[in-house]
Design a protein around this motif. Structure first.
Motif, PDB file in Angstrom:
ATOM      1  N   ASP A 200       0.834  -1.202   0.000  1.00 23.31           N
ATOM      2  CA  ASP A 200       0.000   0.000   0.000  1.00 23.31           C
ATOM      3  C   ASP A 200       0.868   1.250   0.000  1.00 23.31           C
ATOM      4  OD1 ASP A 200       0.916  -0.653   2.534  1.00 23.31           O
ATOM      5  OD2 ASP A 200      -0.869   0.068   3.574  1.00 23.31           O
TER       6      ASP A 200
ATOM      7  N   LEU B 196       2.211   1.683  -3.567  1.00 24.07           N
ATOM      8  CA  LEU B 196       1.218   2.269  -4.469  1.00 24.07           C
ATOM      9  C   LEU B 196       1.065   3.765  -4.239  1.00 24.07           C
ATOM     10  CD1 LEU B 196      -1.535  -0.512  -4.500  1.00 24.07           C
ATOM     11  CD2 LEU B 196       0.094   0.059  -6.316  1.00 24.07           C
ATOM     12  N   SER B 197       1.099   4.170  -2.983  1.00 29.07           N
ATOM     13  CA  SER B 197       1.024   5.598  -2.668  1.00 29.07           C
ATOM     14  C   SER B 197       2.220   6.342  -3.251  1.00 29.07           C
ATOM     15  CB  SER B 197       0.969   5.781  -1.149  1.00 29.07           C
ATOM     16  OG  SER B 197       0.989   7.138  -0.802  1.00 29.07           O
TER      17      SER B 197
ATOM     18  N   GLU C 164       1.812   6.473  -7.151  1.00 29.16           N
ATOM     19  CA  GLU C 164       0.759   7.411  -7.578  1.00 29.16           C
ATOM     20  C   GLU C 164       1.327   8.827  -7.735  1.00 29.16           C
ATOM     21  OE1 GLU C 164      -2.356   7.322  -8.436  1.00 29.16           O
ATOM     22  OE2 GLU C 164      -3.191   5.411  -7.792  1.00 29.16           O
ATOM     23  N   LYS C 165       2.231   9.190  -6.853  1.00 29.21           N
ATOM     24  CA  LYS C 165       2.798  10.539  -6.872  1.00 29.21           C
ATOM     25  C   LYS C 165       3.860  10.713  -7.963  1.00 29.21           C
ATOM     26  CE  LYS C 165       2.099  10.819  -1.893  1.00 29.21           C
ATOM     27  NZ  LYS C 165       2.766  10.716  -0.573  1.00 29.21           N
TER      28      LYS C 165
ATOM     29  N   LYS D 102       3.649   9.172 -11.211  1.00 28.09           N
ATOM     30  CA  LYS D 102       3.136   8.626 -12.474  1.00 28.09           C
ATOM     31  C   LYS D 102       3.690   9.348 -13.693  1.00 28.09           C
ATOM     32  CE  LYS D 102      -1.293   7.501 -12.697  1.00 28.09           C
ATOM     33  NZ  LYS D 102      -2.750   7.487 -12.444  1.00 28.09           N
TER      34      LYS D 102
ATOM     35  N   GLU E  54      -1.119  -4.307 -10.279  1.00 27.70           N
ATOM     36  CA  GLU E  54      -1.385  -2.980  -9.743  1.00 27.70           C
ATOM     37  C   GLU E  54      -0.467  -1.927 -10.370  1.00 27.70           C
ATOM     38  OE1 GLU E  54      -3.859  -1.937  -7.295  1.00 27.70           O
ATOM     39  OE2 GLU E  54      -4.552  -3.788  -8.253  1.00 27.70           O
TER      40      GLU E  54
ATOM     41  N   LEU F 197      -1.455   1.332 -13.150  1.00 26.95           N
ATOM     42  CA  LEU F 197      -1.016   2.723 -13.043  1.00 26.95           C
ATOM     43  C   LEU F 197      -0.410   3.220 -14.358  1.00 26.95           C
ATOM     44  CD1 LEU F 197       0.656   2.730  -9.503  1.00 26.95           C
ATOM     45  CD2 LEU F 197      -1.496   3.825 -10.142  1.00 26.95           C
TER      46      LEU F 197
END
Length: 225
Positions: free
Chosen positions: A52, A55-56, A59-60, A62, A87, A91
């Motif tokens: 998790d 993924l965080s 995300e920042k 990308k 996952e 993205l």
């Protein structure tokens, strides 16, 4: 699902995924104990980072990162690897797998599901030296992984860490012959051992061998250092 499978994250690299900006996820644990391994703390250690958190982090980034390198340790030992890869793909990022080839069925499943874009396969040694170098009896699994990759169209590379006390020029020539016999065509990357940091085993100085594979024009020998 392992709550914290990853030992650490390298947030940015231009070297580990050819022609791509990437980060590296260092998965904890390994089923080999190569004396020259530069990552003993990862091989022997426990995970510190949950997916998790990964993924965080992704995300920042990308718009900064093209891909994610799954390394280790040995990332294919983690049973939730297909989920992690899917996952990352969701993205919009590519996935590169660094593997010792010990889990060919995991590799094949990832390829079949379209979850991998590039693979780096470590060629540790031929059968007569494999157990002494890796402290494992997993050569046949490596050979099967090579066969799997040759049978798919996903780009991949073969790479070998060279310590002159473990693998000399004659042995490297035999390894090239093995790749030729298996039908591999392309670049064969060699990394000369440089004892700049702690390794699993204390090793003597290594002399970089002088060699070229004139017998196998389909193999391009490339030193990475």
């Amino acid at each position: 699902m392992v709550k914290k499978p990853i030992y650490s994250i390298t947030p940015f690299t231009l070297l580990d995924y050819p022609d791509h900006t990437a980060c590296i996820l260092w998965f904890a644990g390994c089923n080999m104990r190569c004396g020259y391994c530069y990552n003993p703390e990862i091989v022997r250690g426990k995970g510190k980072v949950g997916f998790d958190e990964v993924l965080s982090f992704l995300e920042k980034r990308k718009n900064l990162l093209d891909g994610v390198v799954f390394s280790g340790g040995e990332c294919t030992m983690h049973q939730d690897l297909p989920y992690y890869a899917s996952e990352v793909k969701h993205l919009g990022m590519k996935v590169k797998i660094d593997t010792n080839g010990s889990r060919p069925h995991v590799l094949e499943d990832l390829l079949y599901e379209g979850l991998v874009d590039y693979v780096a396969l470590d060629f540790k040694a031929l059968p007569e030296d494999f157990e002494s170098i890796t402290q494992s009896d997993l050569f046949e699994q490596f050979r099967e992984s090579l066969e799997v990759l040759i049978g798919h169209d996903v780009p991949f590379e073969i790479r070998t860490t060279v310590h002159s006390e473990l693998i000399n020029a004659e042995k490297l020539s035999k390894m090239a012959s093995f790749l030729h016999d298996q039908g591999y065509k392309g670049k064969y990357y060699l990394q000369h051992f440089v004892g700049e940091k702690e390794t699993i085993k204390t090793l003597p100085h290594s002399k970089k061998p002088n060699l070229a594979f004139t017998d196998y024009p389909e193999l391009e020998l490339v030193w990475r250092n």
